[in-house]
Design a protein around this motif. Structure first.
Motif, PDB file in Angstrom:
ATOM      1  N   GLU A  75     -10.732  16.275  11.287  1.00  0.00           N
ATOM      2  CA  GLU A  75     -10.236  15.352  10.271  1.00  0.00           C
ATOM      3  C   GLU A  75     -11.391  14.715   9.498  1.00  0.00           C
ATOM      4  O   GLU A  75     -12.537  14.675   9.969  1.00  0.00           O
ATOM      5  CB  GLU A  75      -9.384  14.243  10.914  1.00  0.00           C
ATOM      6  CG  GLU A  75      -8.044  14.702  11.451  1.00  0.00           C
ATOM      7  CD  GLU A  75      -8.133  15.357  12.810  1.00  0.00           C
ATOM      8  OE1 GLU A  75      -7.129  15.894  13.278  1.00  0.00           O
ATOM      9  OE2 GLU A  75      -9.240  15.326  13.406  1.00  0.00           O
ATOM     10  N   ASN A  76     -11.067  14.210   8.334  1.00  0.00           N
ATOM     11  CA  ASN A  76     -12.049  13.538   7.493  1.00  0.00           C
ATOM     12  C   ASN A  76     -12.571  12.288   8.210  1.00  0.00           C
ATOM     13  O   ASN A  76     -11.789  11.391   8.542  1.00  0.00           O
ATOM     14  CB  ASN A  76     -11.397  13.141   6.168  1.00  0.00           C
ATOM     15  CG  ASN A  76     -12.393  12.582   5.179  1.00  0.00           C
ATOM     16  OD1 ASN A  76     -13.419  12.012   5.545  1.00  0.00           O
ATOM     17  ND2 ASN A  76     -12.091  12.730   3.898  1.00  0.00           N
ATOM     18  N   PRO A  77     -13.885  12.196   8.485  1.00  0.00           N
ATOM     19  CA  PRO A  77     -14.416  11.025   9.195  1.00  0.00           C
ATOM     20  C   PRO A  77     -14.102   9.707   8.490  1.00  0.00           C
ATOM     21  O   PRO A  77     -13.893   8.684   9.155  1.00  0.00           O
ATOM     22  CB  PRO A  77     -15.923  11.298   9.242  1.00  0.00           C
ATOM     23  CG  PRO A  77     -16.047  12.776   9.099  1.00  0.00           C
ATOM     24  CD  PRO A  77     -14.937  13.201   8.199  1.00  0.00           C
ATOM     25  N   ALA A  78     -14.072   9.715   7.165  1.00  0.00           N
ATOM     26  CA  ALA A  78     -13.780   8.485   6.426  1.00  0.00           C
ATOM     27  C   ALA A  78     -12.361   7.999   6.719  1.00  0.00           C
ATOM     28  O   ALA A  78     -12.119   6.794   6.845  1.00  0.00           O
ATOM     29  CB  ALA A  78     -13.968   8.718   4.929  1.00  0.00           C
ATOM     30  N   LEU A  79     -11.423   8.937   6.855  1.00  0.00           N
ATOM     31  CA  LEU A  79     -10.044   8.552   7.156  1.00  0.00           C
ATOM     32  C   LEU A  79      -9.928   8.022   8.582  1.00  0.00           C
ATOM     33  O   LEU A  79      -9.189   7.066   8.841  1.00  0.00           O
ATOM     34  CB  LEU A  79      -9.117   9.750   6.962  1.00  0.00           C
ATOM     35  CG  LEU A  79      -9.001  10.294   5.532  1.00  0.00           C
ATOM     36  CD1 LEU A  79      -8.063  11.496   5.497  1.00  0.00           C
ATOM     37  CD2 LEU A  79      -8.510   9.202   4.587  1.00  0.00           C
ATOM     38  N   GLN A 133       0.066  13.994  13.413  1.00  0.00           N
ATOM     39  CA  GLN A 133       0.217  14.516  12.061  1.00  0.00           C
ATOM     40  C   GLN A 133      -0.512  15.836  11.885  1.00  0.00           C
ATOM     41  O   GLN A 133      -1.393  16.189  12.659  1.00  0.00           O
ATOM     42  CB  GLN A 133      -0.306  13.494  11.046  1.00  0.00           C
ATOM     43  CG  GLN A 133      -1.784  13.127  11.222  1.00  0.00           C
ATOM     44  CD  GLN A 133      -2.753  14.147  10.672  1.00  0.00           C
ATOM     45  OE1 GLN A 133      -2.512  14.696   9.584  1.00  0.00           O
ATOM     46  NE2 GLN A 133      -3.843  14.421  11.383  1.00  0.00           N
ATOM     47  N   LYS A 134      -0.110  16.548  10.840  1.00  0.00           N
ATOM     48  CA  LYS A 134      -0.817  17.731  10.355  1.00  0.00           C
ATOM     49  C   LYS A 134      -0.827  17.651   8.841  1.00  0.00           C
ATOM     50  O   LYS A 134       0.210  17.774   8.198  1.00  0.00           O
ATOM     51  CB  LYS A 134      -0.138  19.017  10.831  1.00  0.00           C
ATOM     52  CG  LYS A 134      -0.275  19.288  12.321  1.00  0.00           C
ATOM     53  CD  LYS A 134       0.363  20.624  12.690  1.00  0.00           C
ATOM     54  CE  LYS A 134       0.215  20.917  14.176  1.00  0.00           C
ATOM     55  NZ  LYS A 134       0.859  22.221  14.529  1.00  0.00           N
ATOM     56  N   MET A 192      -2.729   6.910  17.612  1.00  0.00           N
ATOM     57  CA  MET A 192      -2.775   8.238  16.997  1.00  0.00           C
ATOM     58  C   MET A 192      -3.150   9.262  18.069  1.00  0.00           C
ATOM     59  O   MET A 192      -4.114   9.071  18.813  1.00  0.00           O
ATOM     60  CB  MET A 192      -3.806   8.263  15.872  1.00  0.00           C
ATOM     61  CG  MET A 192      -3.936   9.593  15.160  1.00  0.00           C
ATOM     62  SD  MET A 192      -2.461  10.048  14.231  1.00  0.00           S
ATOM     63  CE  MET A 192      -2.517   8.781  12.953  1.00  0.00           C
ATOM     64  N   GLN A 193      -2.352  10.326  18.172  1.00  0.00           N
ATOM     65  CA  GLN A 193      -2.650  11.379  19.130  1.00  0.00           C
ATOM     66  C   GLN A 193      -2.657  12.735  18.429  1.00  0.00           C
ATOM     67  O   GLN A 193      -2.279  12.855  17.262  1.00  0.00           O
ATOM     68  CB  GLN A 193      -1.605  11.392  20.251  1.00  0.00           C
ATOM     69  CG  GLN A 193      -0.223  11.836  19.811  1.00  0.00           C
ATOM     70  CD  GLN A 193       0.755  11.972  20.971  1.00  0.00           C
ATOM     71  OE1 GLN A 193       0.406  11.730  22.114  1.00  0.00           O
ATOM     72  NE2 GLN A 193       1.989  12.344  20.680  1.00  0.00           N
ATOM     73  N   GLY A 194      -3.099  13.751  19.161  1.00  0.00           N
ATOM     74  CA  GLY A 194      -3.068  15.110  18.628  1.00  0.00           C
ATOM     75  C   GLY A 194      -4.131  15.396  17.588  1.00  0.00           C
ATOM     76  O   GLY A 194      -3.980  16.329  16.788  1.00  0.00           O
ATOM     77  N   LEU A 195      -5.213  14.618  17.574  1.00  0.00           N
ATOM     78  CA  LEU A 195      -6.284  14.881  16.614  1.00  0.00           C
ATOM     79  C   LEU A 195      -7.016  16.168  16.985  1.00  0.00           C
ATOM     80  O   LEU A 195      -7.312  16.409  18.151  1.00  0.00           O
ATOM     81  CB  LEU A 195      -7.262  13.711  16.574  1.00  0.00           C
ATOM     82  CG  LEU A 195      -6.685  12.374  16.066  1.00  0.00           C
ATOM     83  CD1 LEU A 195      -7.698  11.264  16.240  1.00  0.00           C
ATOM     84  CD2 LEU A 195      -6.255  12.496  14.606  1.00  0.00           C
ATOM     85  N   SER A 209      -7.527  13.904  23.077  1.00  0.00           N
ATOM     86  CA  SER A 209      -7.101  15.115  23.776  1.00  0.00           C
ATOM     87  C   SER A 209      -8.330  15.931  24.188  1.00  0.00           C
ATOM     88  O   SER A 209      -9.419  15.765  23.622  1.00  0.00           O
ATOM     89  CB  SER A 209      -6.201  15.965  22.872  1.00  0.00           C
ATOM     90  OG  SER A 209      -6.939  16.432  21.758  1.00  0.00           O
ATOM     91  N   PRO A 210      -8.179  16.819  25.169  1.00  0.00           N
ATOM     92  CA  PRO A 210      -9.311  17.688  25.554  1.00  0.00           C
ATOM     93  C   PRO A 210      -9.811  18.526  24.372  1.00  0.00           C
ATOM     94  O   PRO A 210     -11.002  18.797  24.264  1.00  0.00           O
ATOM     95  CB  PRO A 210      -8.703  18.561  26.647  1.00  0.00           C
ATOM     96  CG  PRO A 210      -7.582  17.751  27.211  1.00  0.00           C
ATOM     97  CD  PRO A 210      -7.022  16.997  26.050  1.00  0.00           C
ATOM     98  N   GLN A 211      -8.901  18.962  23.499  1.00  0.00           N
ATOM     99  CA  GLN A 211      -9.306  19.768  22.353  1.00  0.00           C
ATOM    100  C   GLN A 211     -10.225  18.966  21.424  1.00  0.00           C
ATOM    101  O   GLN A 211     -11.215  19.497  20.897  1.00  0.00           O
ATOM    102  CB  GLN A 211      -8.073  20.241  21.558  1.00  0.00           C
ATOM    103  CG  GLN A 211      -7.194  21.226  22.302  1.00  0.00           C
ATOM    104  CD  GLN A 211      -6.264  20.570  23.299  1.00  0.00           C
ATOM    105  OE1 GLN A 211      -6.220  19.358  23.402  1.00  0.00           O
ATOM    106  NE2 GLN A 211      -5.516  21.371  24.026  1.00  0.00           N
TER     107      GLN A 211
END
Length: 268
Positions: free
Chosen positions: A242-246, A197-198, A235-238, A260-262
């Motif tokens: 992102e919000n830690p709570a989410l 997601q984005k 879930m991939q592509g993080l 991912s490496p990123q």
């Protein structure tokens, strides 16, 4: 004054005749259109994938085994030596490779590869949000019919879908419609769903909550809970911002994470 008769040689066709001609062509086109298949008549679950092919070393032992869960064997860089790449990987302990085919236009090419290497190559398939246009996408039903067929192949081990809410607002509804269709198909066939997601993490959490609530209140799901495995998400592509709570909410919902490496770079 003498009148001159002009022969148009059929250059102009009467309106009534022209209308009939168009109706005849349209009727012929409609007859050639492949009718949409009824999903209720297809198998309810995806078949078990082929077992891994694990090579044995000359001394009878087995090497340390790895699974490459995101190889891009559809890249043109492998056109000339694809077989050599797969052979070298197998000899060094890679017992299985999974092609992530999110470019739905190349799904037939992906299936051709996985069929050539049973027990070695598997795939995840889905329609990338980049392929979805604004407003009502006329290709939706056609793509979902094709996706259902591909999902029933033994080598298909998961579906993949994504939502990109950073794109134009006009694409949000068709994106969500396609995501929901992937969601429902994965549930129906009991296949894992790999999500990315984005700007749509809250929307994904909302959909997972709704699906789990519906499953908990469904009498049929309760009576078969010992036989049917729970719906699995990943879930991939993080990006790491992102919000830690989410992210904590996703963990509590039982969602797996493909790091991912990123993402690792941000954490370090």
């Amino acid at each position: 004054m003498n009148s001159i008769r002009v022969d148009r040689r059929g250059g102009r066709e009467g309106k009534k005749s022209l209308r009939k001609s168009k109706q005849a062509v349209f009727a012929q086109q409609q007859q050639s259109v492949k009718p949409r298949q009824d999903w209720s008549l297809r198998p309810k679950t995806s078949p078990a994938p082929p077992p891994f092919r694990i090579n044995t070393l000359p001394d009878g032992s087995q090497p340390v085994s790895f699974i490459d869960g995101g190889c891009n064997l559809l890249s043109r860089e492998f056109d000339r030596d694809l077989n050599n790449v797969i052979t070298r990987a197998s000899e060094t302990g890679v017992v299985a490779m999974v092609i992530d085919c999110s470019n739905f236009d190349r799904v037939d090419e992906c299936l051709k590869i996985v069929k050539q290497y049973p027990g070695q190559i598997y795939c995840t398939v889905g329609v990338c949000s980049d392929m979805i246009k604004k407003n009502n996408d006329k290709m939706h039903d056609q793509r979902m019919d094709k996706l259902h067929e591909v999902a029933l192949q033994r080598e298909t081990v998961a579906l993949s879908s994504d939502i990109d809410f950073t794109r134009d607002m006009g694409t949000h509804y068709p994106q969500e419609k396609m995501f929901d269709a992937h969601f429902q198909l994965a549930q129906q066939l009991q296949l894992p769903l790999i999500m990315s997601q984005k700007g749509a993490l809250e929307k994904i959490i909302e959909k997972i909550n709704a699906a789990q609530s519906a499953s908990a209140t469904d009498p049929a799901a309760v009576t078969t809970s010992t036989a049917v495995p729970p719906f699995r998400f990943a879930m991939q592509g993080l990006a790491g911002d992102e919000n830690p709570a989410l992210l904590t909410t996703l963990v509590k919902l039982g969602v797996y994470f493909i790091i991912s490496p990123q993402f690792c770079d941000v954490l370090t």
